[in-house]
Design a protein around this motif. Structure first.
Motif, PDB file in Angstrom:
ATOM      1  N   UNK A 140       0.731  -1.345  -0.087  1.00  0.00           N
ATOM      2  CA  UNK A 140      -0.129  -0.158  -0.093  1.00  0.00           C
ATOM      3  C   UNK A 140       0.766   1.355  -0.274  1.00  0.00           C
ATOM      4  N   UNK A 141       0.394   2.327  -0.326  1.00  0.00           N
ATOM      5  CA  UNK A 141       0.906   3.517  -0.415  1.00  0.00           C
ATOM      6  C   UNK A 141       0.061   4.377   0.559  1.00  0.00           C
ATOM      7  N   UNK A 200       4.506   7.947  -7.250  1.00  0.00           N
ATOM      8  CA  UNK A 200       4.699   6.650  -6.969  1.00  0.00           C
ATOM      9  C   UNK A 200       4.020   5.745  -7.322  1.00  0.00           C
ATOM     10  N   UNK A 201       2.812   6.046  -7.130  1.00  0.00           N
ATOM     11  CA  UNK A 201       1.691   5.102  -7.879  1.00  0.00           C
ATOM     12  C   UNK A 201       1.805   4.815  -9.515  1.00  0.00           C
ATOM     13  N   UNK A 244       1.849   0.634  -9.227  1.00  0.00           N
ATOM     14  CA  UNK A 244       0.545   0.685  -8.756  1.00  0.00           C
ATOM     15  C   UNK A 244       0.263  -0.100  -7.351  1.00  0.00           C
ATOM     16  N   UNK A 245      -0.731   0.434  -6.600  1.00  0.00           N
ATOM     17  CA  UNK A 245      -0.802  -0.345  -5.261  1.00  0.00           C
ATOM     18  C   UNK A 245      -2.056   0.330  -4.433  1.00  0.00           C
ATOM     19  N   UNK A 246      -2.794  -0.327  -3.534  1.00  0.00           N
ATOM     20  CA  UNK A 246      -3.657   0.293  -2.828  1.00  0.00           C
ATOM     21  C   UNK A 246      -3.152   1.687  -2.169  1.00  0.00           C
ATOM     22  N   UNK A 255       4.707   1.756   1.277  1.00  0.00           N
ATOM     23  CA  UNK A 255       5.516   3.144   1.056  1.00  0.00           C
ATOM     24  C   UNK A 255       4.734   4.255   1.681  1.00  0.00           C
ATOM     25  N   UNK A 256       5.571   4.806   2.612  1.00  0.00           N
ATOM     26  CA  UNK A 256       5.029   5.855   3.280  1.00  0.00           C
ATOM     27  C   UNK A 256       5.564   7.074   2.532  1.00  0.00           C
TER      28      UNK A 256
END
Length: 180
Positions: free
Chosen positions: A12-13, A40-41, A45-47, A112-113
């Protein structure tokens, strides 16, 4: 013979909240975090999990700050289906606490913060202690503010770190008591 399993890492981001104005418009800090999350997405790609609820110092509107960042990210081009529920947090320590069950519900093991360059060290410290099993990647958003304002924000971060250390110590002690 030992069976080999293919474990899938779900990522997740997490977009850390920042201030918004009384009309819900995002501050430069919040927009820069969103724009970095969007970049970043695009690469991975991530939630997406947005943080930010309500608080006198960052959001006094009738809608959660995380909803404003979500809307901005959708306007940038991230599909609504990519979003997890908003963590209705008021500060960094709550960001880590309140995202934990949301990530667990989706079996997410890596995050990913995304936060500002002046804030990312504190975010890393808190998340790494509150969610020690979460594989963390840090992405800093460059904040488009004057050097004087950035210096003030860095000074604020140094001033609040002792509070975060205390919060983390209390959290770890409580977790230790619960596991006995």
């Amino acid at each position: 013979m030992k069976a080999v399993t293919n474990s899938v890492i779900k990522t997740a981001i997490i977009v850390l909240g920042g201030p918004n104005n009384n009309d819900g418009s995002l501050s430069l800090i919040a927009k820069s975090r969103c724009e970095q999350a969007y970049q970043t997405y695009l690469k991975m790609p991530a939630k997406i999990l947005c943080t930010g609820g309500f608080g006198a110092h960052f959001n006094t509107t009738n809608h959660a700050h995380g909803e404003y960042t979500k809307r901005y990210l959708i306007e940038l081009g991230i599909p609504e289906s990519a979003f997890l529920p908003v963590a209705l947090s008021r500060f960094t320590f709550e960001d880590a606490l309140l995202t934990k069950p949301l990530l667990a519900a989706e079996n997410i093991t890596a995050a990913t913060l995304v936060s500002s360059e002046f804030h990312i060290a504190r975010v890393h410290y808190v998340f790494s202690h509150v969610q020690p099993n979460l594989e963390l990647t840090l992405v800093s958003a460059k904040t488009p503010l004057s050097e004087i304002k950035l210096a003030q924000l860095h000074a604020h971060e140094r001033a609040v770190m002792p509070r975060e250390v205390k919060n983390v110590q209390q959290f770890i002690a409580l977790q230790s008591q619960k596991s006995r």
